[in-house]
Write a protein that holds these residues in place. Structure first.
Motif, PDB file in Angstrom:
ATOM      1  N   GLU A  72       1.293   3.212   5.999  1.00 54.16           N
ATOM      2  CA  GLU A  72       1.063   4.224   4.812  1.00 54.16           C
ATOM      3  C   GLU A  72       1.588   4.017   3.522  1.00 54.16           C
ATOM      4  O   GLU A  72       0.915   3.952   2.437  1.00 54.16           O
ATOM      5  CB  GLU A  72       1.179   5.839   5.083  1.00 54.16           C
ATOM      6  N   ALA A  73       2.886   3.517   3.709  1.00 54.86           N
ATOM      7  CA  ALA A  73       3.557   3.317   2.391  1.00 54.86           C
ATOM      8  C   ALA A  73       3.056   2.023   1.822  1.00 54.86           C
ATOM      9  O   ALA A  73       2.834   2.138   0.445  1.00 54.86           O
ATOM     10  CB  ALA A  73       5.055   3.267   2.691  1.00 54.86           C
ATOM     11  N   THR A  74       2.675   1.035   2.624  1.00 56.54           N
ATOM     12  CA  THR A  74       2.186  -0.491   2.044  1.00 56.54           C
ATOM     13  C   THR A  74       0.932  -0.163   1.346  1.00 56.54           C
ATOM     14  O   THR A  74       0.607  -0.557   0.268  1.00 56.54           O
ATOM     15  CB  THR A  74       2.322  -1.304   2.920  1.00 56.54           C
ATOM     16  N   VAL A  75       0.176   0.484   2.088  1.00 58.36           N
ATOM     17  CA  VAL A  75      -1.366   0.727   1.664  1.00 58.36           C
ATOM     18  C   VAL A  75      -1.208   1.449   0.154  1.00 58.36           C
ATOM     19  O   VAL A  75      -2.026   1.186  -0.653  1.00 58.36           O
ATOM     20  CB  VAL A  75      -2.422   1.096   2.787  1.00 58.36           C
ATOM     21  N   GLY A  76      -0.501   2.632   0.277  1.00 59.94           N
ATOM     22  CA  GLY A  76      -0.389   3.673  -0.803  1.00 59.94           C
ATOM     23  C   GLY A  76       0.017   2.779  -2.009  1.00 59.94           C
ATOM     24  O   GLY A  76      -0.404   3.114  -3.242  1.00 59.94           O
ATOM     25  N   LEU A  77       1.160   1.943  -1.677  1.00 63.23           N
ATOM     26  CA  LEU A  77       1.864   1.378  -3.132  1.00 63.23           C
ATOM     27  C   LEU A  77       0.860   0.216  -3.493  1.00 63.23           C
ATOM     28  O   LEU A  77       0.642   0.092  -4.708  1.00 63.23           O
ATOM     29  CB  LEU A  77       2.985   0.654  -2.650  1.00 63.23           C
ATOM     30  N   ALA A  78       0.228  -0.257  -2.573  1.00 66.40           N
ATOM     31  CA  ALA A  78      -1.022  -1.313  -3.067  1.00 66.40           C
ATOM     32  C   ALA A  78      -2.095  -0.651  -4.006  1.00 66.40           C
ATOM     33  O   ALA A  78      -2.577  -1.164  -5.133  1.00 66.40           O
ATOM     34  CB  ALA A  78      -1.670  -2.027  -1.985  1.00 66.40           C
ATOM     35  N   LEU A  79      -2.343   0.560  -3.651  1.00 63.96           N
ATOM     36  CA  LEU A  79      -3.469   1.348  -4.276  1.00 63.96           C
ATOM     37  C   LEU A  79      -2.887   1.652  -5.685  1.00 63.96           C
ATOM     38  O   LEU A  79      -3.317   1.532  -6.796  1.00 63.96           O
ATOM     39  CB  LEU A  79      -3.713   2.318  -3.568  1.00 63.96           C
ATOM     40  N   VAL A  80      -1.450   2.265  -5.511  1.00 64.52           N
ATOM     41  CA  VAL A  80      -0.890   2.423  -6.952  1.00 64.52           C
ATOM     42  C   VAL A  80      -0.828   1.191  -7.727  1.00 64.52           C
ATOM     43  O   VAL A  80      -0.900   1.321  -9.125  1.00 64.52           O
ATOM     44  CB  VAL A  80       0.501   2.807  -6.752  1.00 64.52           C
ATOM     45  N   ILE A  81      -0.555   0.165  -7.280  1.00 70.89           N
ATOM     46  CA  ILE A  81      -0.477  -1.243  -8.079  1.00 70.89           C
ATOM     47  C   ILE A  81      -1.734  -1.440  -8.614  1.00 70.89           C
ATOM     48  O   ILE A  81      -2.106  -1.928  -9.795  1.00 70.89           O
ATOM     49  CB  ILE A  81      -0.038  -2.308  -7.419  1.00 70.89           C
ATOM     50  N   ALA A  82      -2.979  -1.253  -7.780  1.00 73.25           N
ATOM     51  CA  ALA A  82      -4.311  -1.571  -8.239  1.00 73.25           C
ATOM     52  C   ALA A  82      -4.536  -0.759  -9.260  1.00 73.25           C
ATOM     53  O   ALA A  82      -5.358  -1.094 -10.354  1.00 73.25           O
ATOM     54  CB  ALA A  82      -5.325  -1.568  -7.190  1.00 73.25           C
ATOM     55  N   ILE A  83      -4.228   0.593  -9.110  1.00 72.00           N
ATOM     56  CA  ILE A  83      -4.872   1.614 -10.247  1.00 72.00           C
ATOM     57  C   ILE A  83      -3.872   1.399 -11.319  1.00 72.00           C
ATOM     58  O   ILE A  83      -4.520   1.529 -12.641  1.00 72.00           O
ATOM     59  CB  ILE A  83      -4.500   3.045  -9.657  1.00 72.00           C
ATOM     60  N   PHE A  84      -2.685   0.972 -11.384  1.00 81.45           N
ATOM     61  CA  PHE A  84      -2.076   0.508 -12.620  1.00 81.45           C
ATOM     62  C   PHE A  84      -2.584  -0.640 -13.377  1.00 81.45           C
ATOM     63  O   PHE A  84      -2.658  -0.544 -14.612  1.00 81.45           O
ATOM     64  CB  PHE A  84      -0.409   0.235 -12.227  1.00 81.45           C
TER      65      PHE A  84
ATOM     66  N   TYR B  60      13.398   2.514   7.852  1.00 85.58           N
ATOM     67  CA  TYR B  60      12.813   3.491   6.532  1.00 85.58           C
ATOM     68  C   TYR B  60      13.916   3.147   5.236  1.00 85.58           C
ATOM     69  O   TYR B  60      13.165   2.790   4.306  1.00 85.58           O
ATOM     70  CB  TYR B  60      13.190   4.873   7.038  1.00 85.58           C
ATOM     71  N   ALA B  61      15.109   3.274   5.506  1.00 86.96           N
ATOM     72  CA  ALA B  61      16.152   3.276   4.271  1.00 86.96           C
ATOM     73  C   ALA B  61      16.070   1.791   3.974  1.00 86.96           C
ATOM     74  O   ALA B  61      16.338   1.351   2.781  1.00 86.96           O
ATOM     75  CB  ALA B  61      17.477   3.890   4.693  1.00 86.96           C
ATOM     76  N   GLY B  62      15.931   0.879   5.017  1.00 88.88           N
ATOM     77  CA  GLY B  62      16.211  -0.361   4.472  1.00 88.88           C
ATOM     78  C   GLY B  62      14.789  -1.224   4.119  1.00 88.88           C
ATOM     79  O   GLY B  62      14.749  -2.222   3.137  1.00 88.88           O
ATOM     80  N   ALA B  63      13.625  -1.017   4.855  1.00 89.01           N
ATOM     81  CA  ALA B  63      12.426  -1.760   4.466  1.00 89.01           C
ATOM     82  C   ALA B  63      11.680  -0.851   3.483  1.00 89.01           C
ATOM     83  O   ALA B  63      11.262  -1.441   2.420  1.00 89.01           O
ATOM     84  CB  ALA B  63      11.768  -1.933   5.567  1.00 89.01           C
ATOM     85  N   ILE B  64      11.241   0.224   4.080  1.00 88.65           N
ATOM     86  CA  ILE B  64      10.001   1.064   3.141  1.00 88.65           C
ATOM     87  C   ILE B  64      10.702   1.545   2.081  1.00 88.65           C
ATOM     88  O   ILE B  64       9.903   1.369   0.866  1.00 88.65           O
ATOM     89  CB  ILE B  64       9.782   2.246   4.136  1.00 88.65           C
ATOM     90  N   MET B  65      12.144   1.843   1.808  1.00 82.69           N
ATOM     91  CA  MET B  65      12.393   2.359   0.473  1.00 82.69           C
ATOM     92  C   MET B  65      12.602   1.178  -0.555  1.00 82.69           C
ATOM     93  O   MET B  65      12.581   1.299  -1.641  1.00 82.69           O
ATOM     94  CB  MET B  65      13.921   3.016   0.546  1.00 82.69           C
ATOM     95  N   VAL B  66      13.166   0.040   0.173  1.00 81.87           N
ATOM     96  CA  VAL B  66      13.239  -1.265  -0.804  1.00 81.87           C
ATOM     97  C   VAL B  66      11.753  -1.473  -1.435  1.00 81.87           C
ATOM     98  O   VAL B  66      11.585  -1.855  -2.622  1.00 81.87           O
ATOM     99  CB  VAL B  66      13.593  -2.455   0.166  1.00 81.87           C
ATOM    100  N   LEU B  67      10.711  -1.241  -0.388  1.00 82.56           N
ATOM    101  CA  LEU B  67       9.253  -1.318  -1.127  1.00 82.56           C
ATOM    102  C   LEU B  67       8.880  -0.701  -2.072  1.00 82.56           C
ATOM    103  O   LEU B  67       8.274  -1.056  -3.346  1.00 82.56           O
ATOM    104  CB  LEU B  67       8.244  -1.490   0.135  1.00 82.56           C
ATOM    105  N   PHE B  68       9.563   0.604  -2.043  1.00 73.44           N
ATOM    106  CA  PHE B  68       9.286   1.539  -3.342  1.00 73.44           C
ATOM    107  C   PHE B  68      10.069   0.995  -4.580  1.00 73.44           C
ATOM    108  O   PHE B  68       9.225   1.190  -5.648  1.00 73.44           O
ATOM    109  CB  PHE B  68       9.626   2.999  -2.530  1.00 73.44           C
ATOM    110  N   LEU B  69      11.277   0.792  -4.197  1.00 77.82           N
ATOM    111  CA  LEU B  69      12.037   0.348  -5.401  1.00 77.82           C
ATOM    112  C   LEU B  69      11.358  -0.877  -5.982  1.00 77.82           C
ATOM    113  O   LEU B  69      11.269  -0.747  -7.180  1.00 77.82           O
ATOM    114  CB  LEU B  69      13.294  -0.028  -4.880  1.00 77.82           C
ATOM    115  N   PHE B  70      10.661  -1.695  -5.276  1.00 71.21           N
ATOM    116  CA  PHE B  70      10.183  -2.931  -5.807  1.00 71.21           C
ATOM    117  C   PHE B  70       8.844  -2.434  -6.571  1.00 71.21           C
ATOM    118  O   PHE B  70       8.814  -3.184  -7.813  1.00 71.21           O
ATOM    119  CB  PHE B  70       9.498  -3.971  -4.860  1.00 71.21           C
ATOM    120  N   VAL B  71       8.212  -1.410  -6.147  1.00 68.48           N
ATOM    121  CA  VAL B  71       7.091  -1.224  -6.845  1.00 68.48           C
ATOM    122  C   VAL B  71       7.522  -0.449  -8.294  1.00 68.48           C
ATOM    123  O   VAL B  71       6.893  -0.619  -9.041  1.00 68.48           O
ATOM    124  CB  VAL B  71       6.071  -0.229  -6.141  1.00 68.48           C
TER     125      VAL B  71
END
Lengths: 100, 176
Positions: A72-84, B60-71
């Motif tokens: 969910e996080a990866t697909v959601g963030l990819a959508l955010v990037i596409a929207i941005f 969670y804290a290691g992988a998913i949150m790093v993804l959020f930080l990168f975005v």
């Protein structure tokens, strides 16, 4: 020994806070993070019930929720990037192309 | 002693969750969520779920949150580009909805507080260990476990389609 209701109370508060975050924030990234918070609240409830019924099956459910949350996080963030890229904003009030 | 650790971890988790909502900059919200995840890992350890607690920190804290930080870093949003919250009507509706939800779930939880299972059974030492969870994953829950790999594959394919930069210009937006 801490009673089960304590853990469930924490889980309920976290879930409610996640709901509030989804509804009130305008930033798409914050909304996604609030959804993650709600998933974590559900995880806490599952783990405490697994402990109280001495059934490790709840841990397996949490493991699967981890995978779902990652997807969910990866697909959601990819959508955010596409929207941005397209609209140059992550403001949900600015996204109205489906309104017709 | 157990109760002290519980209240500290629970208090940190709830305070960081409130901070997540209140912060206007996304980067602060991401860091608050990391704090929530670590506090929850402490609660998992108290519930003798060692494997899940370690997974929580690594995945969670290691992988998913790093993804959020990168975005968050990739998008590099301008400060005060827009106000962090939605319209006042929607905002009060959200707080009302969340408050009602918290009260409702707490009332349901009181049923468990009065039931005879309030003390919980005594668990043996290997409860929640890697070996036990692994055996469950590959015996009783083999099908869901294998299906998660398909879910991850679909997610990878979807992300590649969504996030790769296209070379041709996007279609005109005033097509309504």
């Amino acid at each position: 020994m801490i009673p089960l209701s304590h853990y469930l109370l924490v889980s309920a508060v976290l879930f409610g806070l996640g709901t509030i975050g989804v509804v009130i924030s305008r930033n798409l990234i914050t909304i996604l993070m609030s959804v993650e918070l709600m998933l974590n609240a559900a995880n806490l409830a599952l783990i405490s019930f697994a402990r109280w019924h001495a059934d490790p099956g709840g841990h397996v459910f949490v493991f699967i929720i981890f995978v779902v949350a990652a997807a969910e996080a990866t697909v959601g963030l990819a959508l955010v990037i596409a929207i941005f890229r397209r609209k140059n904003t992550v403001d949900v009030d600015g996204l109205n192309i489906l309104k017709g | 002693m157990d109760l002290v650790v519980f209240w500290i971890a629970a208090g940190v988790a709830v305070a960081a969750a409130v901070n997540l909502i209140l912060q206007t900059k996304p980067i602060n919200s991401v860091l608050s969520l990391v704090v929530v995840l670590f506090a929850l890992a402490v609660l998992y350890l108290q519930l003798s779920a060692e494997f899940v607690a370690v997974l929580q920190i690594i995945i969670y804290a290691g992988a998913i949150m790093v993804l959020f930080l990168f975005v968050v870093m990739l998008l590099n949003l301008k400060k005060d580009e827009f106000s962090a919250y939605r319209k006042p009507l929607l905002r009060s509706f959200g707080v009302l909805l969340g408050g009602i939800l918290i009260i409702e779930i707490s009332l349901i939880c009181r049923a468990f507080a009065t039931s005879d299972a309030a003390e919980g059974p005594v668990v043996v030492g290997e409860f929640g260990s890697v070996g036990q969870i692994g055996r469950l994953l590959f015996e009783d829950y083999l099908l869901p476990f294998e299906l998660t790999s398909i879910l991850l594959l679909i997610a990878v394919a979807g992300v590649l389609i969504l996030a790769t930069k296209r070379t041709e210009p996007p279609p005109p937006e005033e097509h309504s």
